[in-house]
Scaffold this motif. Sequence first.
Motif, PDB file in Angstrom:
ATOM      1  N   PHE A 123       2.563   1.771  -3.525  1.00 52.94           N
ATOM      2  CA  PHE A 123       1.665   2.381  -4.526  1.00 52.94           C
ATOM      3  C   PHE A 123       1.087   3.591  -4.383  1.00 52.94           C
ATOM      4  O   PHE A 123       0.549   4.240  -5.201  1.00 52.94           O
ATOM      5  N   SER A 124       1.057   3.960  -3.045  1.00 54.58           N
ATOM      6  CA  SER A 124       0.416   5.299  -2.581  1.00 54.58           C
ATOM      7  C   SER A 124       1.214   6.381  -3.038  1.00 54.58           C
ATOM      8  O   SER A 124       0.940   7.475  -2.727  1.00 54.58           O
ATOM      9  N   GLN A 125       2.500   6.012  -3.237  1.00 49.32           N
ATOM     10  CA  GLN A 125       3.407   7.527  -3.346  1.00 49.32           C
ATOM     11  C   GLN A 125       3.085   7.856  -4.700  1.00 49.32           C
ATOM     12  O   GLN A 125       3.117   7.245  -5.725  1.00 49.32           O
ATOM     13  N   ASN A 126       2.905   9.248  -4.811  1.00 51.34           N
ATOM     14  CA  ASN A 126       2.638   9.922  -6.115  1.00 51.34           C
ATOM     15  C   ASN A 126       4.118  10.416  -6.830  1.00 51.34           C
ATOM     16  O   ASN A 126       4.736  11.407  -6.282  1.00 51.34           O
ATOM     17  N   ALA A 127       4.712   9.475  -7.529  1.00 50.49           N
ATOM     18  CA  ALA A 127       5.807   9.779  -8.178  1.00 50.49           C
ATOM     19  C   ALA A 127       5.550  10.496  -9.501  1.00 50.49           C
ATOM     20  O   ALA A 127       4.839  10.162 -10.200  1.00 50.49           O
ATOM     21  N   ILE A 128       6.212  11.754  -9.677  1.00 50.84           N
ATOM     22  CA  ILE A 128       5.855  12.476 -10.848  1.00 50.84           C
ATOM     23  C   ILE A 128       7.061  12.657 -11.582  1.00 50.84           C
ATOM     24  O   ILE A 128       8.183  12.489 -10.960  1.00 50.84           O
ATOM     25  N   GLU A 153       6.446  16.739 -15.661  1.00 52.47           N
ATOM     26  CA  GLU A 153       5.879  17.697 -14.787  1.00 52.47           C
ATOM     27  C   GLU A 153       6.422  18.578 -13.961  1.00 52.47           C
ATOM     28  O   GLU A 153       6.210  19.562 -13.836  1.00 52.47           O
ATOM     29  N   TYR A 154       7.691  17.924 -13.365  1.00 47.07           N
ATOM     30  CA  TYR A 154       8.643  19.055 -12.902  1.00 47.07           C
ATOM     31  C   TYR A 154       8.879  20.280 -13.891  1.00 47.07           C
ATOM     32  O   TYR A 154       8.946  21.411 -13.318  1.00 47.07           O
ATOM     33  N   TYR A 159       0.831  -1.128   0.061  1.00 48.61           N
ATOM     34  CA  TYR A 159      -0.062  -0.065  -0.084  1.00 48.61           C
ATOM     35  C   TYR A 159       0.953   1.246   0.014  1.00 48.61           C
ATOM     36  O   TYR A 159       0.500   2.194  -0.699  1.00 48.61           O
ATOM     37  N   SER A 160       1.938   1.151   0.692  1.00 46.09           N
ATOM     38  CA  SER A 160       2.802   2.500   0.946  1.00 46.09           C
ATOM     39  C   SER A 160       3.485   2.649  -0.219  1.00 46.09           C
ATOM     40  O   SER A 160       3.795   3.831  -0.711  1.00 46.09           O
TER      41      SER A 160
END
Length: 178
Positions: A133-138, A142-143, A130-131
């Motif tokens: 897949f819950s991280q929003n890697a951009i 996007e940067y 869960y931890s």
Amino acid sequence: GNTYYQGFHLRRVMQLIGDAFIQFEPFLFFPILKIFKFILLPLMSIVLIFKNKNKNTFLLIYLLWLWFIVPWFVFATYRGEISDYYFAVNRYIVVIILAYCIYLFYSLKTFIPKVITIIVLGAYAYFCIYSFFSQNAIGITEYKHQVNSAIQSGTKIEFVEGSPKSYIYYIDTRQKNK
């Protein structure tokens, strides 16, 4: 060696006691379990002594303790900052210790330890997945978009080491000045 050597001091040894066993922390996922990093090696040593009282067992316990104590005491003579990766050599031993402790608990003859082990390992796997897949890697695009918006609005992005936005801002503003 002379640049960062400060000599051996017990105060420094005590300062690094948390770091000596820091490789247990990534596997002890919940903050309440972090105290077990100090307990698992002595616990495994005691269990091994009671299960097998032979020369090889004592040699194994001796080597396990050396594996933790030598880096701990050597880095206690180091004057500079110490990060957790200095103790990364202990990671494999930590995995073996945790696996053996789980195996011992699971192999108890009653049914309850087996159920508890399966539930705890299932919960641990769930929280880890869960931890992850819950991280929003951009991504870099996007940067770049965020930096371009900041430049257009006149907002200055201060340099922060390791921050992709500050590096892109520096490159973009430097290229526009040329």
